[in-house]
Structures are given as structure tokens and as C-alpha cells.
Design a protein around this motif. Structure first.
Motif, PDB file in Angstrom:
ATOM      1  N   LEU A   1       0.840  -1.193   0.000  1.00 16.23           N
ATOM      2  CA  LEU A   1       0.000   0.000   0.000  1.00 16.23           C
ATOM      3  C   LEU A   1       0.875   1.243   0.000  1.00 16.23           C
ATOM      4  CD1 LEU A   1      -2.607  -1.107   2.713  1.00 16.23           C
ATOM      5  CD2 LEU A   1      -2.939  -1.057   0.224  1.00 16.23           C
ATOM      6  N   PRO A   2       0.444   2.279  -0.687  1.00 17.58           N
ATOM      7  CA  PRO A   2       1.213   3.529  -0.699  1.00 17.58           C
ATOM      8  C   PRO A   2       1.102   4.247   0.648  1.00 17.58           C
ATOM      9  CG  PRO A   2      -0.845   3.831  -1.882  1.00 17.58           C
ATOM     10  CD  PRO A   2      -0.769   2.369  -1.539  1.00 17.58           C
ATOM     11  N   ILE A   3       2.071   5.111   0.909  1.00 14.07           N
ATOM     12  CA  ILE A   3       2.093   5.831   2.174  1.00 14.07           C
ATOM     13  C   ILE A   3       0.849   6.696   2.321  1.00 14.07           C
ATOM     14  CG2 ILE A   3       3.331   7.604   3.493  1.00 14.07           C
ATOM     15  CD1 ILE A   3       5.917   6.539   2.357  1.00 14.07           C
ATOM     16  N   ASN A   4       0.385   7.287   1.214  1.00 17.12           N
ATOM     17  CA  ASN A   4      -0.775   8.168   1.281  1.00 17.12           C
ATOM     18  C   ASN A   4      -2.023   7.439   1.779  1.00 17.12           C
ATOM     19  OD1 ASN A   4       0.614  10.415   0.470  1.00 17.12           O
ATOM     20  ND2 ASN A   4       0.203  10.109  -1.719  1.00 17.12           N
ATOM     21  N   TRP A   5      -2.080   6.125   1.518  1.00 19.33           N
ATOM     22  CA  TRP A   5      -3.256   5.372   1.986  1.00 19.33           C
ATOM     23  C   TRP A   5      -3.350   5.437   3.510  1.00 19.33           C
ATOM     24  CZ3 TRP A   5      -4.757   1.592   5.246  1.00 19.33           C
ATOM     25  CH2 TRP A   5      -6.034   1.021   5.047  1.00 19.33           C
TER      26      TRP A   5
ATOM     27  N   ARG B   1       0.234  -2.541  11.924  1.00 15.98           N
ATOM     28  CA  ARG B   1      -0.191  -3.867  11.461  1.00 15.98           C
ATOM     29  C   ARG B   1       0.406  -4.171  10.082  1.00 15.98           C
ATOM     30  NH1 ARG B   1      -4.778  -6.413  13.661  1.00 15.98           N
ATOM     31  NH2 ARG B   1      -5.445  -5.475  15.636  1.00 15.98           N
ATOM     32  N   TYR B   2       0.487  -3.142   9.255  1.00 12.20           N
ATOM     33  CA  TYR B   2       1.022  -3.319   7.897  1.00 12.20           C
ATOM     34  C   TYR B   2       2.501  -3.705   7.938  1.00 12.20           C
ATOM     35  CZ  TYR B   2       2.500  -2.077   3.155  1.00 12.20           C
ATOM     36  OH  TYR B   2       3.045  -2.100   1.898  1.00 12.20           O
ATOM     37  N   LEU B   3       3.295  -2.955   8.734  1.00 10.68           N
ATOM     38  CA  LEU B   3       4.733  -3.240   8.806  1.00 10.68           C
ATOM     39  C   LEU B   3       5.003  -4.616   9.400  1.00 10.68           C
ATOM     40  CD1 LEU B   3       6.148   0.215   9.980  1.00 10.68           C
ATOM     41  CD2 LEU B   3       6.355  -0.838   7.711  1.00 10.68           C
TER      42      LEU B   3
ATOM     43  N   VAL C   1      10.402   4.420   3.471  1.00 10.84           N
ATOM     44  CA  VAL C   1       8.971   4.192   3.709  1.00 10.84           C
ATOM     45  C   VAL C   1       8.730   3.790   5.164  1.00 10.84           C
ATOM     46  CG1 VAL C   1       7.014   2.714   3.135  1.00 10.84           C
ATOM     47  CG2 VAL C   1       8.488   3.600   1.303  1.00 10.84           C
ATOM     48  N   LYS C   2       9.604   2.930   5.724  1.00  8.83           N
ATOM     49  CA  LYS C   2       9.459   2.505   7.110  1.00  8.83           C
ATOM     50  C   LYS C   2       9.588   3.677   8.077  1.00  8.83           C
ATOM     51  CE  LYS C   2      11.035  -2.269   6.537  1.00  8.83           C
ATOM     52  NZ  LYS C   2      12.048  -3.278   6.931  1.00  8.83           N
TER      53      LYS C   2
ATOM     54  N   SER D   1       6.701   4.993  10.495  1.00 10.12           N
ATOM     55  CA  SER D   1       6.927   4.916  11.950  1.00 10.12           C
ATOM     56  C   SER D   1       6.245   6.069  12.691  1.00 10.12           C
ATOM     57  CB  SER D   1       8.426   4.915  12.256  1.00 10.12           C
ATOM     58  OG  SER D   1       9.007   6.171  11.916  1.00 10.12           O
ATOM     59  N   GLN D   2       5.984   7.177  11.967  1.00  7.13           N
ATOM     60  CA  GLN D   2       5.289   8.300  12.573  1.00  7.13           C
ATOM     61  C   GLN D   2       3.807   7.997  12.794  1.00  7.13           C
ATOM     62  OE1 GLN D   2       6.002  11.563   9.921  1.00  7.13           O
ATOM     63  NE2 GLN D   2       8.182  11.716  10.433  1.00  7.13           N
ATOM     64  N   LEU D   3       3.318   6.914  12.162  1.00  7.35           N
ATOM     65  CA  LEU D   3       1.909   6.548  12.270  1.00  7.35           C
ATOM     66  C   LEU D   3       1.714   5.297  13.120  1.00  7.35           C
ATOM     67  CD1 LEU D   3       0.851   7.174   8.553  1.00  7.35           C
ATOM     68  CD2 LEU D   3       0.650   8.709  10.505  1.00  7.35           C
ATOM     69  N   LEU D   4       2.736   4.940  13.901  1.00 10.19           N
ATOM     70  CA  LEU D   4       2.619   3.817  14.833  1.00 10.19           C
ATOM     71  C   LEU D   4       1.986   4.290  16.135  1.00 10.19           C
ATOM     72  CD1 LEU D   4       6.153   2.215  14.387  1.00 10.19           C
ATOM     73  CD2 LEU D   4       4.025   1.509  13.269  1.00 10.19           C
TER      74      LEU D   4
END
Length: 480
Positions: A115-119, A136-138, A153-154, A158-161
Motif C-alpha cells: 500500500l502507498p504511504i498516502n493510503w 499492522r502493515y509493517l 517508507v518505514k 513509523s510516525q503513524l505507529l
């Protein structure tokens, strides 16, 4: 990406330190001292500092502890269970309407689709079952057979964990706050006092943590104490999970007054003890004087007794009996005077002096006076304070004769280096009276005063007095 703009506005508004509209002098003083405390503390070095610019990079919803758990306020348990079924089997459950975004996410994982980051940035950040979509994605993408996401990308994901994820950039800095501290600092208050003693502060500049020794020194300089709300009943100012209280100051006037009261109390107590000592000394002197003065009439009485003894055969039988009683009373008065004088002049050693005596002779003398029988397990010579021990025994015998029931017996045994003397009768002292006789100075039909004297004398002699019932027994235990 969600920003913290609304929180920044709230915090900036809250930075004007809380002031209570209370008219009391103490409240105004506490507000002033608290403002000075804040002004001084922010100039001190902080253990942890997270700037507001850095905080803005992370959505608040993912920093709260609730982000780790299923969102049952918006989704039903059947929907969450359905998502779990879809995640494990890649088959959509029948009869359950799944959230569209979560359904799309789970199907992409099943197809091993990147999935793209924007998603992740568009739409909800938290997965209905708890945790973030990015986390969950990572975790799942590491098992994909396709090429994994790049390091760049990781980092962005990581800012959205959620903060509870160990890969979150702020995990090590903010997790020491704990769930309660995170909820309090991010949702409720600017200040949080941690149970470990550290003080956390959230303002428009960011989050700072001050160690215990730092803020305590500043609080002391500003005459305030920070006390947990659960530890106090009075709370006039509470900018966080604690209350601000005025630090007690040392009052030299109060110290002088309290010291003066202590000295006055010591002086009065000393004076009272000294007065009692002087009174006792004066009574002792008067008793010694009276005892000394008794020697003259006793000596005169002795001459009279000797004169009557010389003419004893010429006396009538009734006068002979009266002379015998006179002789006995004279001997007892003389012995009492000599004993008292010895006690007053030489102290208790003379008072407690023992004399060698054959037990059988002493017991026969006592029992003959009251016409009672005695029992002795073994006859031998003992050193006893015959005079005072005799007074105690005679008192007990007279009590039994007057208030007990016959037969009256005197039982003497040797037991573990003790001479045990028991005055026994067939009576039965009521339990209530027996308790009062043992525990207090209660008088039982004239027996109280005598028993009090016996108990005190026996105690002075180093022995014990015991009282038992069924039958009534008064027992003296005297150490040999």
C-alpha cells in the motif's frame, strides 16, 4: 497526517496558570507562589525535552493508551470478530457488514499487496481491533514474498505507529509516563506528578520532564509543596494530579513559646515531685519521732509488767488472765516499735531482716492463738521475716474465721525453692468479688483493707499473694 493544532490552542490557552477566584489571602499567596515556581522551573535543565515541533509530527490519537485496544464505541464486537476472521482466512464472513477501510486493508494483506504511504495518511489511523494500520502493515509485510518497503517508507510509516510500539520514535521518551500519565498530560492537564517523583510539564513549547531533586528545590524556594490529590482532603489549587499547598515556615516565636511551655511543664513537674519528696521526708521524720517517743511509755509499761509479775501469785485468777493479755500486748507493742525504728533508721534491709526459726514451732504458735490446725510437708529451719510474715498470716486467718466457713486449715508446703503457705476454708467467694479483690482495691465486707496491706507487705518481702475459690484459698508464696 493529523496535526496537534487543536491541542496546541488548548495548551497555549492553559499556559496562563490556573487562578482560583477565592478571596482568601492564602489562595492569592498560593497563586503567586505557584507562578513564581513555574517561572523558575522552566529555566532549570530538564531530563527529557520534546519540542512542540516534533510532537506535531505524531497524531495525538496514536499517542494515547486507548489506541492499543479495540474501539468498541464505534464498532461492534461482531465486526471486530469478522475482521479477525478475514485476516486469518482471507474470506469475508457472511451476514456481517465490515468497516470499508478495515476491509480494504485486510484484503490487501491477504493479496500481499503493498500500500502507498498516502493510503495510511488519508482516513482513520487506528485499526478497529486496536493498534494502527501502519503498525499492522509493517508487521505483516515482513512475511510477504514481494520486495519489502524501503527504509525511507518505514521511517515515514513509523510516525503513524501507536506509542506502545517499540519502533515509535517517541516510545522511549514518553512511555515512562504510563497510561495514567499519558491520559492526564495529553487530555486533561498541563502538569503530571509521576509516582516516581518526576514532574512532567506540557506547554506550547513541548513536553519537559524534571527530576525530583530539581523541582523540589524550586518548590522549597517558593514556599510550596506538591501533594497527590489522594493524599489530602484540602485542595485549593490543582493544575494537575496534585494539589499545591503552602510549605510550613519555621516560626521562631512559636518555637520560643513551645519551648517555654516545655520548660514550664518540667519546672512544675520537678516542683511537684520535690514537694512530695519533702512531704514524705517530713512524714518519715514525724513517724521516727513518734516511734522514738514511744520508747519512754513502753519502758514505763515494762516496769509495771515486771512489778505485776513479781506479785503474780497474789493476783486473783481473773487478774492473772488480764495480766497475761497485758504481757502479750506489751511484747507486741515493743516488737512493733523496735521493727519500725529499725526500718526508719536503717532502711528496708533491717525491715526485711530474717531470723532462723523452726517451721513447726512457728506454726504451732500461730495456730494455737486461733485454735486451728496446720499441715506441714517437711519440718526444717528456715530464715524468715517472722514478724511481718506473721502479721500477714494472722490477717488472713482472722478474715477466714470471720467471713469464711469452717474448718479453717493452714497448709504449708515447699515447692521450687518457695515456701507456700495457704489459709483455706470451706467458703466460696463470689466470682465478681474475687475479680475485684485481685484487680483493684475493692473492699469485701471488711476484707479489702487487710488484703491490700497483705498484698503490699508480701510484695515488699519479694513474694506473691494468690486468691482462689472453691474452696476459698489465700496463698502466700515466699522465696527461700
Amino acid at each position: 497526517m493529523m496535526r496537534l493544532s487543536y491541542l496546541v490552542v488548548a495548551v497555549a490557552f492553559g499556559f496562563c496558570q490556573p487562578r482560583l477566584s477565592l478571596s482568601s489571602e492564602l489562595s492569592v499567596k498560593l497563586n503567586d507562589n505557584w507562578e513564581r515556581f513555574v517561572g523558575s522551573l522552566i529555566t532549570q535543565p530538564a531530563k527529557i525535552t520534546i519540542t512542540q515541533q516534533r510532537l506535531n509530527q505524531y497524531p495525538v490519537a496514536l499517542l494515547l493508551p486507548s489506541a492499543l485496544y479495540p474501539d468498541l464505541t464505534r464498532y461492534s464486537w461482531q465486526q471486530i470478530a469478522g475482521l479477525h476472521h478475514l485476516n486469518k482466512t482471507c474470506a469475508e464472513p457472511k451476514g456481517i457488514e465490515l468497516p470499508a477501510r478495515a476491509k480494504e486493508f485486510e484484503l490487501a494483506l491477504c493479496r500481499q499487496q503493498l500500500l502507498p504511504i498516502n493510503w495510511f495518511k488519508q482516513g482513520e489511523l487506528n485499526h478497529p481491533a486496536g493498534g494502527s494500520y501502519a503498525g499492522r502493515y509493517l508487521k505483516s509485510v515482513a512475511k510477504f514474498e514481494v520486495t519489502p518497503p524501503s527504509a525511507e517508507v518505514k521511517v515515514k510509516l513509523s510516525q503513524l505507529l501507536v506509542l506502545g510500539n517499540s519502533d515509535h520514535p517517541l516510545h522511549d521518551q514518553l512511555m515512562p509516563l504510563g497510561p495514567e500519565g499519558l491520559n492526564s498530560l495529553l487530555n486533561l492537564h498541563q502538569w503530571y506528578l509521576h509516582p516516581d517523583g518526576s514532574l512532567w510539564f506540557y506547554n506550547e513549547n513541548g513536553i519537559s520532564q524534571y527530576e525530583n531533586n530539581i523541582w523540589l528545590a524550586v518548590a522549597k524556594n517558593n514556599a510550596i509543596d506538591l501533594v497527590f490529590k489522594s493524599n489530602t482532603n484540602i485542595c485549593q489549587l490543582a493544575p494537575g494530579n496534585f494539589c499545591i499547598q503552602e510549605k510550613p515556615t519555621v516560626s521562631f516565636i512559636r518555637i520560643i513559646l513551645e519551648g517555654g511551655l516545655v520548660l514550664l511543664s518540667i519546672f512544675l513537674l520537678t516542683k511537684l515531685l520535690l514537694n512530695r519528696y519533702l512531704e514524705a521526708k517530713e512524714r518519715g521524720f514525724i513517724l521516727q519521732l513518734l516511734t522514738h517517743e514511744l520508747r519512754t511509755p513502753i519502758a514505763s509499761l515494762a516496769m509495771t509488767v515486771e512489778q505485776f509479775r513479781d506479785a503474780f501469785d497474789e493476783l486473783s485468777p481473773s487478774l492473772q488472765d488480764s495480766f497475761s493479755r497485758l504481757t502479750f500486748d506489751y511484747q507486741r507493742l515493743k516488737q512493733l516499735t523496735n521493727t519500725s525504728q529499725g526500718y526508719l533508721s536503717e532502711g528496708k534491709k533491717s525491715f526485711l531482716d530474717s531470723q532462723p526459726i523452726l517451721l513447726s514451732e512457728w506454726l504451732e504458735y500461730l495456730c494455737a492463738k486461733y485454735n486451728i490446725v496446720y499441715s506441714l510437708d517437711q519440718d526444717n529451719h528456715c530464715h524468715l521475716p517472722v514478724y511481718w510474715l506473721g502479721i500477714c498470716l494472722e490477717n488472713l486467718i482472722r478474715n477466714s474465721l470471720e467471713y469464711g466457713k469452717p474448718p479453717i486449715r493452714l497448709l504449708v508446703t515447699h515447692m521450687n525453692k518457695y515456701l507456700v503457705i495457704t489459709v483455706q476454708d470451706a467458703g466460696d467467694i463470689p466470682s465478681t468479688y474475687l475479680y475485684k479483690l485481685i484487680r483493684s482495691n475493692h473492699q469485701l465486707r471488711g476484707m479489702g483493707i487487710g488484703l491490700r496491706l497483705v498484698k503490699r507487705i508480701i510484695k515488699q518481702l519479694g513474694g506473691k499473694l494468690k486468691i482462689n475459690k472453691c474452696p476459698t484459698r489465700f496463698t502466700i508464696e515466699y522465696p527461700l
